[in-house]
Design a protein around this motif. Structure first.
Motif, mmCIF file in Angstrom:
data_model
loop_
_atom_site.group_PDB
_atom_site.id
_atom_site.type_symbol
_atom_site.label_atom_id
_atom_site.label_comp_id
_atom_site.label_asym_id
_atom_site.label_seq_id
_atom_site.Cartn_x
_atom_site.Cartn_y
_atom_site.Cartn_z
ATOM 1 N N GLY A 112 -8.041 -21.467 -23.490
ATOM 2 C CA GLY A 112 -7.994 -20.462 -22.430
ATOM 3 C C GLY A 112 -8.346 -21.038 -21.067
ATOM 4 N N HIS A 113 -8.995 -22.195 -21.060
ATOM 5 C CA HIS A 113 -9.463 -22.741 -19.785
ATOM 6 C C HIS A 113 -8.702 -23.986 -19.358
ATOM 7 N N CYS A 164 -15.060 -18.946 -16.638
ATOM 8 C CA CYS A 164 -15.603 -20.311 -16.729
ATOM 9 C C CYS A 164 -15.956 -20.865 -15.357
ATOM 10 N N CYS A 206 -6.836 -20.595 -14.785
ATOM 11 C CA CYS A 206 -6.940 -20.779 -16.240
ATOM 12 C C CYS A 206 -5.884 -19.965 -16.991
ATOM 13 N N CYS A 236 -11.920 -17.462 -12.999
ATOM 14 C CA CYS A 236 -12.059 -17.190 -14.434
ATOM 15 C C CYS A 236 -13.556 -17.103 -14.778
#
Ligand SMILES: [Zn+2]
Length: 413
Positions: free
Chosen positions: A248-249, A262, A267, A260
């Protein structure tokens, strides 16, 4: 991976092989097992007797007689009630808990909202309370539970049992010794294992597809959060720091303002999330208003499931919106191909609702440049598992496999 042929390991290997074969079928005869394991019937009979004595396998009575009218063969099955496993998914808002037997049949399901979502200690207490409650519901003692798997969202160092970075609960801090802290709260229990929840969900694919245990598989799961796993010959890859599978990143778009969870921008997770899909649909509907459309068919609020179902049915606007997500999937998959070069990519989660159109378009896009146009090099498929089922099943299956790999199969009885 069932490949060890060292003489001292042959017995162990054969026992595990028989257990794996019995998992793939409800019941099997010694003759069927012998054929599939490429072993003699007397060898199989000896192994079955040992596994029965250990309580891992049970006789299911006699089957039908052979076509030649021979005597009815005995049927064998895994003994699901030999031990039990608990599979927990600690999501961003709730903690879900399932109790399963060794055949991965769900016996009890329960969940809790976090008592205090901002507190790590409170989360550990909540998980422990769910384990105790599941045992009480199943009338089971600690020693009957052979594994407790807990899946978290974020970076998990599984071999060390440390939750490095709780991406959706960042107030918990970092480098949390989850395994140690849970073991202290649950002293009578063994087999506590933690991992990333999407990795466990990916591992669940092995239950439907035992053949995945002899190739390289990448799973991509998309829902409220996005992740995946890399399975190499049935082994769940972790990486040096627990990063493998945090798909996902991976950056898939350069022009993106929204950050995001993160902390980065662009992302994959933010590009294909349910919110992103709804915004693609809303932009398209604004640009091309559908005046003749009944109000019920419009996606005024964010109903990503409806958009995906409309796309599956052939709605042009919904398909255009989903195609934006497919573009990002294709960028991600090209990156995955360069890093892992898998045989199979399994799509789990919400986009499985979009139907064949999604897979066809994605395959076309991935193969669009000559560089990636390798015939039969990669198959992209949808998961056949409901995502909630995959989350329960993956952690359970992982625990069952570790139990079968354990030393109890070596011990003399
Ligand atoms: Zn990110």
């Amino acid at each position: 991976m069932l490949t060890s042929r060292k003489p001292k390991n042959i017995k162990y290997h054969n026992q595990r092989l028989i257990l794996a074969l019995l998992r793939s079928q409800e019941v099997m005869t010694a003759g069927e097992l012998a054929e599939q394991a490429h072993l003699s019937v007397p060898t199989i009979t000896k192994i079955l007797a040992e596994l029965q004595a250990r309580g891992l396998v049970r006789s299911m009575g006699k089957g039908n007689s052979t076509e030649e009218g021979g005597k009815k063969p005995e049927l064998f099955a895994l003994n699901g009630a030999h031990r039990y496993v608990i599979s927990i998914t600690a999501g961003s808002e709730r903690i879900k808990c399932a109790l399963l037997d060794l055949t991965c049949k769900v016996l009890d399901k329960r969940s809790l909202p976090y008592t205090d979502g901002s507190s790590y200690e409170s989360c550990m207490d909540d998980i422990s309370a769910l384990v105790i409650a599941a045992c009480e519901a199943g009338k089971l003692e600690e020693k009957e539970i052979c594994g407790i798997a807990i899946g978290f969202e974020g970076i998990v160092d599984a071999p060390r049992g440390i939750f490095r970075f709780p991406i959706h609960n960042q107030a918990w801090g970092r480098d949390l010794p989850v395994k140690e802290d849970l073991q202290a709260r649950l002293p009578g229990f063994t087999g506590i294992t933690i991992n990333n929840g999407s990795r466990f969900a990916g591992y669940a694919e092995l239950s439907e597809h035992p053949e995945y245990a002899s190739c390289r598989v990448v799973t991509i799961s998309t829902g409220t959060s996005t992740g995946g796993c890399v399975l190499e010959n049935g082994v769940l890859m972790q990486g040096a720091n627990g990063f493998i599978g945090e798909l996902g990143h991976i950056t898939v778009r350069e022009t993106e303002e929204k950050a995001c969870t993160c902390g980065n921008k662009g992302c994959f997770e933010t590009a294909v999330s349910p919110d992103a899909l709804c915004s693609y649909m809303q932009e398209l509907e604004k640009a091309f208003p559908r005046e003749k459309e009944p109000a019920a068919d419009r996606s005024d609020s964010c109903d990503y499931e409806k958009i995906l179902r409309l796309a599956a049915k052939g709605d042009a606007c919904a398909r255009k919106a989903v195609e934006k997500s497919i573009d990002y999937y294709s960028i991600l998959i090209r990156n995955i191909m360069l890093l892992y070069d898998p045989h199979i990519i399994v799509i789990q989660g919400i986009y499985t609702l979009a139907g064949d159109f999604f897979l066809k378009r994605l395959q076309e896009l991935v193969k669009q440049s000559p560089f990636f146009h390798i015939p039969q090099g990669l198959s992209i498929v949808f998961s056949g598992l409901d995502f909630d089922r995959a989350a329960d099943l993956g952690g359970a299956l992982y625990s069952v496999d570790r139990y079968y790999e354990g030393e109890q199969l070596f011990e003399e009885i």
